[in-house]
Scaffold this motif. Sequence first.
Motif, short mmCIF file in Angstrom:
data_model
loop_
_atom_site.label_atom_id
_atom_site.label_comp_id
_atom_site.label_asym_id
_atom_site.label_seq_id
_atom_site.Cartn_x
_atom_site.Cartn_y
_atom_site.Cartn_z
N TYR A 1 85.35 0.72 36.69
CA TYR A 1 85.33 1.84 37.63
C TYR A 1 83.94 1.94 38.23
O TYR A 1 82.93 1.79 37.53
CB TYR A 1 85.65 3.15 36.90
CG TYR A 1 85.50 4.36 37.80
CD1 TYR A 1 86.56 4.77 38.60
CD2 TYR A 1 84.30 5.06 37.87
CE1 TYR A 1 86.42 5.85 39.46
CE2 TYR A 1 84.16 6.14 38.73
CZ TYR A 1 85.22 6.53 39.52
OH TYR A 1 85.08 7.60 40.36
N GLU B 1 85.75 9.68 36.99
CA GLU B 1 86.01 8.45 36.22
C GLU B 1 87.06 8.73 35.17
O GLU B 1 88.01 7.95 34.99
CB GLU B 1 84.70 7.98 35.57
CG GLU B 1 84.81 6.65 34.84
CD GLU B 1 85.24 6.78 33.38
OE1 GLU B 1 85.78 5.81 32.84
OE2 GLU B 1 85.06 7.86 32.77
N LEU C 1 79.39 3.31 29.91
CA LEU C 1 79.19 3.98 31.19
C LEU C 1 77.72 3.92 31.54
O LEU C 1 76.86 4.06 30.66
CB LEU C 1 79.64 5.44 31.11
CG LEU C 1 81.13 5.65 30.92
CD1 LEU C 1 81.41 6.16 29.52
CD2 LEU C 1 81.67 6.62 31.94
#
Lengths: 426, 422
Positions: free
Chosen positions: A204, A375, A91
């Motif tokens: 994402y 997310e 991430l």
Amino acid sequence: MQQHWKRLADGVELSVSQTDKFKTGLLAVTLTIPLREETATAGALIPEVLSRGSRTHPNMELLSAASDALYGASLGPAVRQRGESQCVSFLCSFIDDRYALDGSAVLEPAADLMGEVLLDPALQDGVFRRDYVESEGANLADRIEARVNDKRGWAMFRLIQEMCAGEAYAVDKLGSAQRARAATAQSLWADYHALLSGAKVNFYYGGAALPERVEDAVRRAFAPLLTGRDAPVCCQVAAQPQGPVRTVTEAMDVTQGKLAMGFRTGGVTLASDEFPALLVCNALYGGSANSKLFLNVREKLSLCYYASSMLDKAKGLMAVSSGVEFAQFDRAQEAILAQLDAIRRGGFTGEELTAAIRTVVNGLRGRRDSQGQMEDDRLTNLLFHSAAGEGEALIGEVEKVTADQVVEAARRLKLDTVYRLTGKEG
Amino acid sequence: MDKLEYTALDQSIHHCVLPNGLNIYVDVRPEYAKQFAFFATRYGGMDLRFRGEDGEWLDTPAGVAHFLEHKTFDTEDGNALQIMAANGTDPNAFTSWAMTGYFFDGVRGFEENLRTLLSFVSVPWFTPESVDKEQGIIAQEIRMYEDDPGDEVYCRLLEAMYVRHPIRTKVAGTVESIAQITADTLYQCHGAFYRPGNMVLCAAGNIDPQRVADIAREVLPGVPAPAVAVDHGRPEPPQVGQQYVRKTMAVSMPLFALGFKGTPAQEGGLRQRLVAELVCDVLFSSSAPLYSRLYEQGLINSSFNSCYSAAPGCAWIMAEGESRDPERVRAEVLQEAARLGREGIDQQLWDRLKNAAYGAMVRHLNSMEDTCIELAEAHFKGEDYLSFPQVFQSIERADGEALLREWCVESRTALSVVAPED
């Protein structure tokens, strides 16, 4: 906010939540594989080794310097368990272009850096660097062994291990300390390629950029990942306990006892039509400050410092976590079960039901104020095909939940296993 | 209300001061689903000695501020927690060394919830029975902290670094100290510290700032009362009290906290914070040389982190984590600090870390909760939190080097270790 979804290849998806309400963008790539004893350690270890350095930025100092240069973008790995799957993610959160002091774009270089870390690692003799694998293997083993330091988490961890023994769900998402210490550069390199070619891939992005721009950035930065793959995501749901209630007691040097109790939901998961009622039932029982457990077991009876319940929405489990004095284990357990019985008998008011519904709705709406939670929700829903959908659709279903449906959800809950962590004598 | 504009951050804050002395800050965010309100008093676990309403100095048992936080939710008609929870909100509170804050977030009924918040915090209601019962609950909470190695290693570091400052006191107190608390103690402390002039209200979300001010004016007492005098004892010496403390617990690997006792800022606390945080980065961040060296030698792992903290009369920087050999970590850190003091900080590293620190603070603003709490803390310190982009611009490498030379020396260093049982 606009939600976009696109299949980039078989088993490879891009999901975009476009909104300019945040000052940042969040980009994530998640590789999902079945949670298995044999592969979990590698799944947890690979992102740690990758985080040590890429070919272009071969050590942590240079890699950190590269994210510092992107206004302190925070790039890091995450290993999550979703049902009986292991989700291995990177991430990256970075400031939106609007706030870059020199006005330059941040999304593209951030995507490039992530792609580089995931797909172009620092190598030695054609495989991972041996020193990186060895030290990260040791660190991972330490982390696994450090689970015991957090007693609240430990009690829940042990509960699940006991309750779901023999099910993939009980496999530790971090793997085993022994396997972590034994990993070699060669073996992990093979595991890495298996992960890249076999996992389901979810990209994402949440933030202000247009979906087309995100897709371009992803296609460029992660090109080798955009190949079709057959990667189904499964989760075995045991609707009922397999036998009578089991109680496991362990002793440790602690001053406060921990009582953890695990229930099966009767097969209800986020893919079930009954899921909204289960959410409300959990809030009413132990999921908020006006829940039965909080009001009665903690406040009225002063039996626990904390007592709350939580759901695993993919696996169909509910667990109660509480901290109690050693002398009060039996009374606390009795009181916790008595509160569930009360709900099963319809022993709650219309106000309590309304409050529980509001708590759930509040929680669901509020999660959209956090990019990280958005997310997380999007990933779970895409992996397990939520029946009620997400966002407003699910909120609409929750608001319609009736008292009878809550009673029904509570009746389906069956106690499976009790775990008690008590003090050492003397 | 006044509107304060922070163009560099694309952010504005509405602010006013009510006639009773209460400061109000509102951050309007139309796109957010939740509304958030934070009502705080400048009173925390270290404020043990103060001048009561009769002019006499009063000593109170450790843990009163935290105990009061628990009991403040009680009202004559019941408990505010349940009233607000019934509205689907999630009310909560925390007590730190210098502040007690009450807050809620929710997606509906903001005005009603705000009224409830302001009312239960400002109107005390304590009975001997409810105080007795709470002693049991808080004793459980204290035991829970005592089993938490992370809490223990930190509290013992502060006890080691400080000689007499009340920062040494655990915010929740001890099972013995809270046994001395009575309903009267709570009334006295509430009367002294829960005055609008000693408090701040921060709210954020899709809300009307003027309504926030109007509601506060309606609900809270209108008469201003002067702030009470608090005594934190004589100033601390620059050096630490003890350089090393150790305890054993049920942990898998030693935990450590390494502290450097600083010189509290007289003014310009935000500036000191930014400089000290940059020094933390220069010394401890993963893009600075020391981190990689320690990590590669297996002396630290990814749990390693650092921070700057300050409260009235004290300031420190700290690194904590897990290590098989905390004493070697200390030696390596001191050696690196001495080298940086001698040779200076690499200019490129400094510039990069400054950029990164700025970006991290911008990212932090995504959270309404964090923003409101930062605004409240800054208010109590007399600072303008959102001026950080300008403060960053005025900070030079030499500021970091000066702080490093002054604070990061052996006599100001304490190491606290929690080790596995043998």
